[in-house]
Write a protein that holds these residues in place. Structure first.
Motif, mmCIF file in Angstrom:
data_model
loop_
_atom_site.group_PDB
_atom_site.id
_atom_site.type_symbol
_atom_site.label_atom_id
_atom_site.label_comp_id
_atom_site.label_asym_id
_atom_site.label_seq_id
_atom_site.Cartn_x
_atom_site.Cartn_y
_atom_site.Cartn_z
ATOM 1 N N LEU A 348 0.830 -1.202 0.000
ATOM 2 C CA LEU A 348 0.000 0.000 0.000
ATOM 3 C C LEU A 348 0.866 1.254 0.000
ATOM 4 N N LEU A 352 0.218 3.961 -2.857
ATOM 5 C CA LEU A 352 -0.188 5.323 -2.501
ATOM 6 C C LEU A 352 0.809 6.347 -3.017
ATOM 7 N N LEU A 366 -1.628 11.779 0.202
ATOM 8 C CA LEU A 366 -1.195 10.460 -0.255
ATOM 9 C C LEU A 366 0.255 10.184 0.129
ATOM 10 N N SER A 370 1.351 7.158 2.436
ATOM 11 C CA SER A 370 2.376 6.217 1.996
ATOM 12 C C SER A 370 3.442 6.047 3.072
#
Length: 395
Positions: A348, A352, A366, A370
């Motif tokens: 992920l 991201l 984002l 992340s």
């Protein structure tokens, strides 16, 4: 003959001290980076180069050392490097990291950081070469050659930041390319092998006896072609031949996708500990695809680099570190909620970071998400596997 070891458990095997320390540094170094980005704290020096250097040579160097001195004894049947020798090698790495952290706060420790790091890589490569040569296993000489390239890359990078050597490229990009090359070479052997082992058991349980077309295709001439073409692509990229890089990146992407399909990853969805190996490798062709898009000025080049660093490097190394720790601690290689969370979080983190390049209105959110996923993945690794790394060795 088995040699008994009665020293500190953390120095009983390279996977213990280097995997644990690499994970901690992944947290600390990104934490400092987040402070710089989010908190507006003024830090000294070229922070972007520091961030890249510490990921490639700090984190990457520790993981490669941990893997090398865990795998090589299995390859050649020799006693693992441990005890005082391992502690000395770790000490050089640790001094380099401590000095590197000091640089951000304008504490002049560049010479200490660079000299310690050069000595660490020199000792790492020297010991690895000694072990492989002593074992007489010529098949593994090419891995030593890649380790030597990694050392030379680190040497150039440190001479460059000491302003003793000027080079027409970013040295850390060379280090990244070498780490990705290691992923391509070693991944090309362990991913189909581990997948085949798991699939054979599953097929037997399902009552399937004709397995010939069900199992991954092992390393062959096609894989050699893919690796050679990958080297060509990296050389063109690092040398700055953007026009050529666009076309070869697309070709490299296609070749790696074909290679990945040959390993039957679609059959492993019921086992995250096997599936993650395939997902991790998928970031290699994704990186080439994004590199091609950057060549068309559709996205920033750093997006492709983060697909490789967070995705390919981060996910692959966590997959290997979890498997190696469980295996060498004589614990079952079974899936668990924590392992699934670790693998999900790191992937992920990569997804991201790439989404941020295409959803610029939400870029900051984002990026932070992340970073949070990266910290979660490595934090869970430290909590889950730290006690194993420090547990008393029975060797």
């Amino acid at each position: 003959m088995t040699v008994l070891y009665n020293g500190p458990a953390i120095f009983a095997g390279s996977f213990r001290v280097f995997f644990f320390s690499a994970a901690l540094w992944a947290i600390v170094s990104l934490g400092l980076w987040i402070i710089y980005l989010a908190a507006g704290v003024e830090l000294a020096g070229d922070v972007i180069s520091w961030h890249a250097h510490e990921l490639i040579y700090g984190y990457g160097g520790a993981v490669v050392a941990g893997f090398a001195f865990t795998a090589i004894p299995n390859w050649i049947g020799r006693t693992p490097v441990r005890g005082g020798t391992l502690a000395l090698m770790f000490g050089l790495w640790f001094i380099a990291r401590l000095s590197a952290a000091a640089l951000l706060f304008d504490i002049q420790a560049m010479n200490v950081a660079s000299v310690s790091e050069i000595l660490f890589f020199a000792m790492f490569v020297g010991l690895a070469a000694r072990e492989v040569i002593a074992g007489g296993n010529k098949r593994n000489f090419k891995i030593i050659a890649v380790f030597v390239l990694f050392f030379l890359s680190a040497l150039v990078a440190n001479l460059n930041r000491l302003e003793l050597l000027e080079v027409p490229f970013l040295p850390w990009q060379t280090g990244l390319a070498i780490l990705l090359l290691l992923i391509c070479i070693i991944g090309g052997r362990i991913i189909p092998a581990f997948t085949a082992n798991w699939l054979k058991k599953k097929l037997v349980e399902d009552g399937i006896t004709n397995m010939d077309d069900q199992l991954p295709i092992m390393f062959n001439k096609f894989d050699v072609v893919v690796i050679l073409f990958t080297v060509l692509t990296f050389v063109l990229f690092i040398a700055g031949y953007s026009g050529y890089t666009l076309f070869v990146s697309v070709a490299a992407m296609v070749l790696h996708v074909i290679r990945l399909m040959r390993w039957k990853g679609m059959k492993t969805f019921s086992s995250p500990i096997v599936l993650v190996l395939h997902i991790s490798y998928l970031w290699v062709p994704i990186g080439f695809a994004l590199l091609a898009l950057s060549g068309m000025d559709l996205i920033d080049e750093t997006t492709a680099l983060h697909a490789w660093t967070i995705g390919a490097m981060g996910s692959t190394t966590l997959a290997v570190m979890t498997r190696a720790t469980l295996g060498h601690a004589n614990l079952p290689l079974t899936d668990s909620a924590v392992l699934t969370a670790i693998y999900t979080a790191v992937n992920l983190a990569a997804a991201l970071r790439i989404m941020a390049a295409f959803m610029y209105d939400h870029y900051d959110m984002l990026i932070r998400a992340s970073g949070g996923m990266w910290l979660l993945a490595f934090g869970l690794f430290v909590l889950k596997f730290g006690p194993i790394h420090f547990a008393k060795s029975k060797l």
